[in-house]
Design a protein around this motif. Sequence first.
Motif, short mmCIF file in Angstrom:
data_model
loop_
_atom_site.label_atom_id
_atom_site.label_comp_id
_atom_site.label_asym_id
_atom_site.label_seq_id
_atom_site.Cartn_x
_atom_site.Cartn_y
_atom_site.Cartn_z
N LYS A 52 -5.92 -9.17 12.52
CA LYS A 52 -6.29 -8.40 13.70
C LYS A 52 -5.48 -8.90 14.89
O LYS A 52 -5.64 -10.03 15.34
CB LYS A 52 -7.79 -8.53 13.98
N LYS A 53 -4.61 -8.06 15.41
CA LYS A 53 -3.71 -8.48 16.46
C LYS A 53 -4.41 -8.91 17.76
O LYS A 53 -3.89 -9.77 18.46
CB LYS A 53 -2.69 -7.37 16.73
N TYR A 62 -4.60 -12.62 17.92
CA TYR A 62 -3.38 -13.42 17.95
C TYR A 62 -3.35 -14.25 19.25
O TYR A 62 -3.88 -13.85 20.28
CB TYR A 62 -2.14 -12.54 17.89
N THR A 83 1.60 -5.04 20.80
CA THR A 83 0.22 -4.94 20.36
C THR A 83 -0.74 -4.88 21.52
O THR A 83 -1.90 -4.53 21.34
CB THR A 83 -0.12 -6.17 19.51
#
Length: 342
Positions: free
Chosen positions: A206-207, A210, A264
């Motif tokens: 799941k970005k 990050y 993202t």
Amino acid sequence: MQELIKLWKEYELSQSQMEKNVESPNSGPTLEIRIPAENVTATNRQVRGGQLWGTDVYTYDSDLVAVLMHTGYCRPTASPPPTAVQELRTTIRVLPPQDCYISTLRNNVRSRAWGAAIGCSYEVERCCIVKKGGGTIDLEPCLTHTSTVEPTLAPVAVERTMTTRAAASNALRQQRFVREVTIQYNLCNEPWIKYSISIVADKGLKKPLYTSARLKKGEVLYLETHSCRYELCFTGEKMVKAIPATQMHDPDIEKSQNHHHHSTNGDKADSDNVMVDVFRWSRCKNPLPQKVMRSIGIPLPLEHVEVLEENLDWEDVQWSQTGVWIAGKEYTLARVHFLSMN
């Protein structure tokens, strides 16, 4: 690549018929291979599976796309080349089997080792881009860059509710990943977490989890050596010019391309420009307690830090098992802590 074995056997047969001595490794036959542009990505199944044995000289069954990334002809990115690129055209030379094939971490791609002669081998002699409109662009290898950074993707922790001792015991047996966290006291005698690459690694797939996304949302990453404290924070966005396909082989330009595809967190792009995130790396002039830091502002005001690097692309920040590389300089770290104003 059974064609390589067939080609090598035909070559050996022709040499024996000509009653020549064993040729030098550079005298084997060559083969030109065309790779469609959409296959030149790190998401290629063979690349993800580590189908790669050797360094410079590879086993016949090593995936050619993985070899091109390992030798630095193209970068290991999940995004395909620009639409103007039709294919990569690669010339390889077929070589005798090697007694052993060594493993190296080069250009962020790890090759495997193999300890026996097998079939035949090959090396890459030339690689070029073929454009859809005609014309080619020669690519250059990068054979001297041996990576010291590690992959920074870690499994996300899964929380469980335990109701019985048996359920807890069973869940522990099924747990595949265990992250060890050690508490250390920072330069202000406050509890922080001992530095580990798993702390700063991107969590799961799941970005929004990050590390770069967390920084963009307002968190600031503070890192300490045994004598200094550093601050890594998000500072905004900058606009860079979109990259023509003809310049795809330039590493600095590819970095911007990667940002374009990595957008993202709301990065916006048009046909001519692309917005990319930028970060700042600073040394804190004096380590301050967290309560004081929150009172004066996070990130810290400029009068409290010495800016070492600014306008950093995220690719300029590379984590290793022992620390972080910032714009090519290594910092050996002891402790780490995420901090925000909330």
